[in-house]
Design a protein around this motif. Structure first.
Motif, mmCIF file in Angstrom:
data_model
loop_
_atom_site.group_PDB
_atom_site.id
_atom_site.type_symbol
_atom_site.label_atom_id
_atom_site.label_comp_id
_atom_site.label_asym_id
_atom_site.label_seq_id
_atom_site.Cartn_x
_atom_site.Cartn_y
_atom_site.Cartn_z
ATOM 1 N N HIS A 133 37.893 -7.431 -18.714
ATOM 2 C CA HIS A 133 37.501 -6.945 -17.389
ATOM 3 C C HIS A 133 36.053 -6.474 -17.504
ATOM 4 C CE1 HIS A 133 38.789 -4.532 -13.557
ATOM 5 N NE2 HIS A 133 37.751 -5.323 -13.350
ATOM 6 N N TYR A 134 35.166 -7.163 -16.814
ATOM 7 C CA TYR A 134 33.756 -6.827 -16.974
ATOM 8 C C TYR A 134 33.019 -6.940 -15.645
ATOM 9 C CZ TYR A 134 32.817 -11.896 -16.915
ATOM 10 O OH TYR A 134 32.731 -13.226 -16.551
ATOM 11 N N GLN A 135 31.830 -6.354 -15.609
ATOM 12 C CA GLN A 135 30.982 -6.384 -14.428
ATOM 13 C C GLN A 135 30.007 -7.548 -14.568
ATOM 14 O OE1 GLN A 135 31.821 -4.217 -11.895
ATOM 15 N NE2 GLN A 135 33.444 -3.798 -13.379
ATOM 16 N N GLY A 136 30.408 -8.692 -14.033
ATOM 17 C CA GLY A 136 29.573 -9.880 -14.143
ATOM 18 C C GLY A 136 30.239 -11.076 -13.497
ATOM 19 N N HIS A 137 29.441 -12.114 -13.234
ATOM 20 C CA HIS A 137 29.935 -13.355 -12.635
ATOM 21 C C HIS A 137 30.822 -14.103 -13.632
ATOM 22 C CE1 HIS A 137 29.597 -17.475 -10.880
ATOM 23 N NE2 HIS A 137 29.567 -16.797 -9.747
ATOM 24 N N PHE A 138 31.817 -14.798 -13.113
ATOM 25 C CA PHE A 138 32.779 -15.482 -13.991
ATOM 26 C C PHE A 138 32.124 -16.562 -14.847
ATOM 27 C CE2 PHE A 138 32.921 -18.014 -10.095
ATOM 28 C CZ PHE A 138 32.939 -19.326 -10.557
ATOM 29 N N SER A 139 31.003 -17.134 -14.383
ATOM 30 C CA SER A 139 30.350 -18.210 -15.135
ATOM 31 C C SER A 139 29.829 -17.734 -16.482
ATOM 32 C CB SER A 139 29.194 -18.803 -14.317
ATOM 33 O OG SER A 139 28.193 -17.829 -14.060
ATOM 34 N N PHE A 140 29.465 -16.452 -16.582
ATOM 35 C CA PHE A 140 28.984 -15.935 -17.867
ATOM 36 C C PHE A 140 30.074 -16.024 -18.929
ATOM 37 C CE2 PHE A 140 25.897 -13.448 -15.205
ATOM 38 C CZ PHE A 140 24.738 -13.949 -15.780
ATOM 39 N N LEU A 141 31.315 -15.706 -18.563
ATOM 40 C CA LEU A 141 32.415 -15.753 -19.531
ATOM 41 C C LEU A 141 32.752 -17.190 -19.902
ATOM 42 C CD1 LEU A 141 34.557 -14.438 -21.263
ATOM 43 C CD2 LEU A 141 36.024 -14.230 -19.242
ATOM 44 N N ILE A 142 32.757 -18.091 -18.930
ATOM 45 C CA ILE A 142 33.029 -19.497 -19.239
ATOM 46 C C ILE A 142 31.994 -20.050 -20.213
ATOM 47 C CG2 ILE A 142 32.894 -21.827 -18.240
ATOM 48 C CD1 ILE A 142 35.593 -20.622 -17.918
ATOM 49 N N GLU A 143 30.733 -19.752 -19.967
ATOM 50 C CA GLU A 143 29.676 -20.224 -20.860
ATOM 51 C C GLU A 143 29.848 -19.643 -22.257
ATOM 52 O OE1 GLU A 143 25.936 -19.385 -19.010
ATOM 53 O OE2 GLU A 143 26.397 -20.572 -17.220
ATOM 54 N N ASN A 144 30.215 -18.380 -22.315
ATOM 55 C CA ASN A 144 30.458 -17.726 -23.600
ATOM 56 C C ASN A 144 31.591 -18.414 -24.360
ATOM 57 O OD1 ASN A 144 32.535 -15.659 -24.858
ATOM 58 N ND2 ASN A 144 30.522 -14.731 -25.183
ATOM 59 N N ILE A 153 36.804 -11.789 -9.365
ATOM 60 C CA ILE A 153 36.977 -10.763 -8.338
ATOM 61 C C ILE A 153 35.849 -10.808 -7.314
ATOM 62 C CG2 ILE A 153 37.087 -8.267 -7.937
ATOM 63 C CD1 ILE A 153 38.493 -8.046 -10.670
ATOM 64 N N SER A 154 34.620 -10.932 -7.792
ATOM 65 C CA SER A 154 33.459 -10.994 -6.908
ATOM 66 C C SER A 154 32.305 -11.629 -7.666
ATOM 67 C CB SER A 154 33.067 -9.587 -6.435
ATOM 68 O OG SER A 154 32.514 -8.839 -7.511
ATOM 69 N N LEU A 155 31.132 -11.654 -7.062
ATOM 70 C CA LEU A 155 29.953 -12.203 -7.729
ATOM 71 C C LEU A 155 29.569 -11.401 -8.966
ATOM 72 C CD1 LEU A 155 27.653 -13.136 -4.702
ATOM 73 C CD2 LEU A 155 28.692 -14.731 -6.313
ATOM 74 N N THR A 156 29.993 -10.151 -9.019
ATOM 75 C CA THR A 156 29.591 -9.294 -10.136
ATOM 76 C C THR A 156 30.775 -8.610 -10.831
ATOM 77 O OG1 THR A 156 29.197 -7.461 -8.598
ATOM 78 C CG2 THR A 156 27.296 -8.834 -9.168
ATOM 79 N N GLU A 157 31.975 -9.164 -10.682
ATOM 80 C CA GLU A 157 33.141 -8.593 -11.368
ATOM 81 C C GLU A 157 34.152 -9.701 -11.661
ATOM 82 O OE1 GLU A 157 36.444 -4.954 -10.966
ATOM 83 O OE2 GLU A 157 35.128 -5.456 -9.271
ATOM 84 N N THR A 158 34.680 -9.672 -12.885
ATOM 85 C CA THR A 158 35.640 -10.693 -13.311
ATOM 86 C C THR A 158 36.727 -10.057 -14.165
ATOM 87 O OG1 THR A 158 33.894 -12.387 -13.374
ATOM 88 C CG2 THR A 158 35.923 -12.873 -14.581
#
Length: 342
Positions: free
Chosen positions: A150-161, A252-257
């Motif tokens: 659970h983090y404050q960021g766009h979901f694409s960052f986690l997919i790329e990671n 969740i949003s543009l800045t939460e996943t």
């Protein structure tokens, strides 16, 4: 904002997303969020999961503050009750000459409980596609560990990671593999598969070899194929014959996943174990659940720190682009943008 800016991309609603683990939905309503939508989950009198828009149409307060009365969810404010279709079925102080409001209805969501998780379809036609299968969940030959991301960021960052195995440099004391080399990428409109060659620290082929999980001195590097797949909107990884990992997404949003990371260790090599009674094998599977918790939580903590820094750097200067050498990232970004356009 640039329409091609991946950090501004939404989701394709015509897919199944994981909004909760089964054990999280007990006797009380549970509030969850999926892409700017506030949703309430609850179990009816038969234990079946129901999902509604999380608001009472009377005063717009959250139904998740209320309680379950048989098959209905009751608002905590005035006691209005709603069925699983989102229809108002009771207003406790209604006079005899008054009727229930016909248009007093909230949205019902398609929802399924499968493989230990609650899957929700925010689109209009849930029969178009099935949730991602997780056959290892009930398979007695696999031991599971689950960690929540659970983090404050766009979901694409986690997919790329997750798709970029070169970031294993971050996890030098925790990861099961090292020295990843990208072999090839395959992509279509629904998925991206990246094939790496790596070296694994673990070879779980004998009963005693399980001790490698706890004693680093027993580990020896050996080559193993490492495959990572973005099967929109979720992720799957396989390391050799012994480890498989899923990441089930809830943007969740543009800045939460939020996402659920599920790690499976295979016991397929232990043929003697397979001859034991089913009841005993279930006992072993349940007893060993969460055995990789410390390792998995450690990985998540390290990744979240980096991802949230990426998000903050983007918010401070969205025009500043980084340098990228892994072609997998471009494939992922194309897939995300194409799914949104659908």
């Amino acid at each position: 904002m640039n329409s091609n800016d991946i950090r501004q991309s939404g989701i394709n609603p015509n897919h199944w997303y994981v909004v909760a683990a089964s054990h999280e939905v007990k006797t009380q309503p549970l509030e969850v969020k999926l892409w700017h939508q506030n949703i309430v989950l609850f179990r009816d009198s038969l234990g079946k999961i129901q999902a509604l828009e999380n608001r009472c149409p009377h005063r717009q307060v959250k139904l998740s503050h209320g309680k379950i009365i048989s098959d209905y969810i009751e608002c905590a404010y005035h006691g209005w009750q709603f069925n699983s279709q989102g229809e108002c079925v009771k207003v406790p102080y209604l006079e005899d000459n008054q009727k229930l409001p016909k248009n007093c209805k909230i949205r019902e969501y398609s929802v399924k409980e499968l493989d230990g998780f609650i899957w929700l379809f925010p689109g209009d036609n849930p029969n178009l596609i099935q949730p991602l299968a997780i056959p290892e969940w009930d398979n007695l030959n696999y031991i599971a560990t689950v960690s929540v991301i659970h983090y404050q960021g766009h979901f694409s960052f986690l997919i790329e990671n997750l798709m970029d195995m070169y970031h294993g440099h971050l996890h030098q004391d925790l990861q099961a593999w090292t020295d990843a080399i990208l072999d090839k990428i395959e992509a279509d409109e629904n998925r991206v598969d990246a094939y790496y060659q790596a070296k694994s620290y673990y070879k779980i082929d004998k009963i005693w070899s399980i001790s490698q999980l706890f004693f680093p001195g027993l580990r020896k590097l050996h080559p193993e194929p490492l495959t990572v797949s973005y099967i929109y909107p979720h992720w799957v990884s396989t390391l050799g014959d012994y480890f498989k990992i899923y990441c089930l997404f809830c943007p969740i949003s543009l800045t939460e996943t939020k996402a659920y990371l599920i790690h499976f260790t295979s016991l397929n090599a232990f043929w003697r174990l397979h001859k034991l009674p089913i009841k005993f094998r279930k006992f072993v599977k349940n007893l060993c659940f969460g055995s990789a918790q410390k390792l998995l939580d450690g990985l998540v903590k390290q990744d979240v720190l980096m991802i949230e820094e990426e998000q903050q750097a983007y918010l401070q200067n969205s025009q500043q682009k980084g340098y990228e050498f892994n072609p997998t990232i471009a494939s992922i970004q194309r897939l995300i943008n194409n799914q949104v356009e659908k």
